[in-house]
Write an enzyme that holds these catalytic residues in place. Structure first.
Site, PDB file in Angstrom:
ATOM      1  N   LYS A 267      34.276 -18.259 -21.557  1.00 50.20           N
ATOM      2  CA  LYS A 267      32.465 -17.719 -22.640  1.00 50.20           C
ATOM      3  C   LYS A 267      32.752 -18.454 -24.001  1.00 50.20           C
ATOM      4  CE  LYS A 267      31.655 -14.124 -19.220  1.00 50.20           C
ATOM      5  NZ  LYS A 267      31.631 -12.546 -18.959  1.00 50.20           N
ATOM      6  N   HIS A 268      31.636 -18.606 -24.298  1.00 56.48           N
ATOM      7  CA  HIS A 268      31.333 -19.057 -26.084  1.00 56.48           C
ATOM      8  C   HIS A 268      31.958 -17.631 -26.697  1.00 56.48           C
ATOM      9  CE1 HIS A 268      30.578 -22.848 -25.916  1.00 56.48           C
ATOM     10  NE2 HIS A 268      29.082 -22.135 -25.374  1.00 56.48           N
ATOM     11  N   GLU A 269      32.721 -17.499 -28.320  1.00 56.50           N
ATOM     12  CA  GLU A 269      32.901 -16.574 -28.886  1.00 56.50           C
ATOM     13  C   GLU A 269      31.959 -15.981 -29.283  1.00 56.50           C
ATOM     14  OE1 GLU A 269      34.740 -13.894 -30.231  1.00 56.50           O
ATOM     15  OE2 GLU A 269      36.305 -15.513 -30.415  1.00 56.50           O
ATOM     16  N   ASP A 278      34.000 -23.089 -26.709  1.00 56.10           N
ATOM     17  CA  ASP A 278      33.895 -23.441 -28.171  1.00 56.10           C
ATOM     18  C   ASP A 278      34.738 -24.948 -28.077  1.00 56.10           C
ATOM     19  OD1 ASP A 278      32.990 -21.319 -28.366  1.00 56.10           O
ATOM     20  OD2 ASP A 278      34.379 -20.092 -29.578  1.00 56.10           O
TER      21      ASP A 278
END
Length: 632
Positions: A267-269, A278
């Protein structure tokens, strides 16, 4: 083998987590783990709990007035403690402790804080990384009545499951498939076997390919011999390494967009820092810039006028932006034309605008004949003739820096780069993204922005924030321009693979050094932290560093040594727009998605997401074999 890219990118983290899984070991001197139970017990705990959570039972043996339990995530920088539960006091006469149970996050280490409900006295603070579906007890009691010394002991009642095992298993499966394919290729080098297979299959050659979308990475010729390739004007053929690079980025993008098995590193930071998710979008932007340099030079060499090429650039950009706004619409549940809440920015919109600027900039200065530069400093022939382009990019970056650090934002400190919410100790809850968020809200309006930014999970920010917003587009142009530079290197040194690779390496090191200076080699304490939401300049230089080095490796393996054909990433790389739009439009349809028996299982999510990603690679391979390519 399709989604092995995402797995390989995180295999180090996964193996590390496998060997030192959170919660499998306990704090020193804090009780012994209880029975783990078998697979049936683990399944029962999944049904009663939620993914990425553990059960914590707090037992308070202290007398009145009771305790407050709060927690702070280890990934939440300078955050306020968040209240979890009130723990009632124990009953001394009945020798019965007060109890309270809470669910705690297992994705990141937590700091637990216990204090008296009637005062600010902190009784104990515990840092611990809980394990998924684990069952824990926190016992609070008095060790000495005379000194009022309080102890807080964390005990493992039921051990957690190892949620990283599905990643390891999937990785081994894909590596097994890869080994079988390699073995098959070696067998094909044996003449009797190869002749028998050719007679049975009668394959058709499909090496001559048409231009792909977003600028075709065409060169004039690449030999199929093991010797270094040379360019001539007799034919047009693609650099397979560029399609492979693009396809690798796209496959990882599809995998993480489908959920990535619901693992946090897919998942995105939340704000500063990097995860696997990312990496891929900036790489896609980078290789788009590389393709622009090769495509425009090729079109001009084949006699197209600059005005004709410019019209094609404008049309491609318009179509990309239109597809992003109308087709890939996050408000699809309200209808494709739900204008009141339509998100205006987006991935395709940013690609379209970035392509327009970088391609038009290159068209102004590109030459049909990319021969050797006759000026001084021939080693800089891919830079010095294009000094106006560099001036333009530096001006753009100056604008980004000035707006980011000098623009006054109401009720926010000037130059704020934080996530808002509970970050920065809750001082600026409505300042998410600083100037970048303010500009988007001012120009686009809150209803036309992304409503669920990644900062909302950890930092609990409530303001809309769009990671594909207006200000960040400036740095995506810079990213594409650095990719454009990679394309120029392949043009100016087209018959010198060693020169190409050495320059890729030098550019990668330069970008890495700039990133180290900007970030001070720190996640949070640098001058400009790496941040995908902001598309900070340090994020661009870091991703460019990775992109140059990765492109160097793929170029060496695919186009120089020809040890690797680029499969399977080559196929989606040659139909990137179709795969990207297709995976978005059909994301909720079978066979890309189905009802799971256990929605709280990483394994089931991983199987579904890997299956969906693999299907898109298979689809792109079928289209490749049939010579079907969607061009814009």
């Amino acid at each position: 083998m399709a989604a092995a890219a995402g797995l390989v990118a995180a295999v180090a983290a996964a193996l590390g987590a496998l060997l030192m899984a959170p919660g499998l070991s306990q704090p020193d001197g804090q009780g012994a783990p209880g029975p783990r139970g078998g697979a049936a017990a683990a399944a029962e705990r999944r049904r009663s709990g939620r993914m990425d959570q553990a059960l914590l039972l707090v037992r308070n043996e202290l007398p009145a007035p009771g305790l407050n339990l709060a927690a702070r995530s280890g990934s939440c920088h300078q955050c306020l403690y968040q209240f979890l539960a009130f723990v009632p006091p124990g009953n001394e006469s009945l020798r019965k402790p007060g109890t309270a149970s809470v669910m705690v996050d297992t994705q990141h280490p937590l700091t637990l804080l216990l204090n008296s409900s009637m005062g600010d006295r902190d009784l104990c603070k515990i840092q611990y990384h809980f394990g998924e579906f684990g069952n824990y007890s926190l016992v609070v009691k008095t060790l000495s009545t005379s000194t009022q010394t309080v102890s807080c002991d964390l005990i493992i009642n039921e051990g957690p499951i190892n949620s990283y095992l599905p990643i390891l298993f999937a990785f081994l499966v894909y590596m097994g498939i890869l080994a079988i394919l390699i073995a098959g290729r070696l067998l094909m080098k044996i003449d009797p076997v190869r002749n028998w297979v050719y007679k049975k299959l009668n394959p058709r050659a499909t090496d001559r390919m048409i231009n792909s979308e977003l600028g075709s990475p065409n060169t004039d010729s690449i030999n199929c011999d093991p010797t270094p390739q040379s360019w001539n004007t007799g034919s047009r053929q693609r650099l397979r390494s560029l399609d492979t690079f693009r396809g690798l980025s796209l496959v990882i993008m599809v995998f993480v967009n489908y959920g990535g098995g619901k693992y946090w590193f897919f998942k995105h930071e939340s704000w500063n820092g990097l995860t696997v998710a990312d990496l891929v979008f900036p790489w896609f932007v980078f290789i788009m810039g590389t393709s622009v340099a090769l495509a425009l030079g090729s079109m001009l060499r084949w006699g197209s006028s600059k005005w004709k090429v410019l019209r094609k650039i404008i049309w491609r950009s318009f179509v990309l932006i239109l597809l992003g706004i109308i087709v890939v619409n996050p408000n699809y549940c309200l209808g494709p034309l739900s204008w009141d809440n339509l998100r205006i920015p987006g991935v395709l919109q940013r690609l379209g605008f970035t392509y327009l600027v970088v391609a038009a900039l290159e068209l102004l200065f590109t030459r049909a004949d990319s021969g050797t530069w006759e000026g001084r400093f021939p080693a800089l022939q891919d830079i010095l003739p294009y000094w106006p382009q560099w001036i333009f990019i530096l001006v753009l970056e100056t604008i980004w820096l000035c707006l980011t650090f000098l623009l006054p934002v109401p009720d926010c400190p000037r130059g704020y780069l934080g996530p808002g919410g509970i970050g920065d100790f809750g001082k600026y809850p409505n300042c998410t993204g600083g100037a970048a968020g303010y500009i988007d809200r001012l120009i686009l309006g809150e209803k036309h922005m992304y409503q669920h930014p990644s900062s909302g999970v950890i930092y609990q920010s409530t303001m809309p924030y769009d990671p594909e917003g207006i200000l960040g587009t400036i740095n995506s142009i810079v990213m594409a321009f650095l990719g454009l530079q990679a394309g120029k290197i392949t043009l100016f040194y087209k018959d010198q693979p060693k020169q190409i690779m050495s320059r890729f390496f030098i550019w990668g090191m330069v970008m890495g050094i700039i990133s180290a200076i900007l970030t001070k080699c720190s996640k949070e304490e640098g001058f400009i932290p790496i941040n995908k939401n902001l598309w900070s300049i340090s994020y661009v230089t870091t991703m460019s560093c990775f992109a140059f080095i990765l492109l160097l490796l793929i170029y060496y393996l695919v186009d120089v040594k020809k040890w690797w054909s680029g499969a399977p990433f080559l196929y989606p790389g040659m139909n990137s727009i179709l795969v990207y739009i297709g995976h978005q439009v059909f994301a909720n349809y079978f066979p890309f998605k189905w009802k799971m028996q256990d929605s709280q299982s990483h394994a089931e999510h991983l199987i579904q997401n890997l299956t969906a990603t693999t299907l898109w690679v298979i689809i792109s391979y079928i289209l490749y074999r049939r010579r079907i390519f969607w061009k814009i």
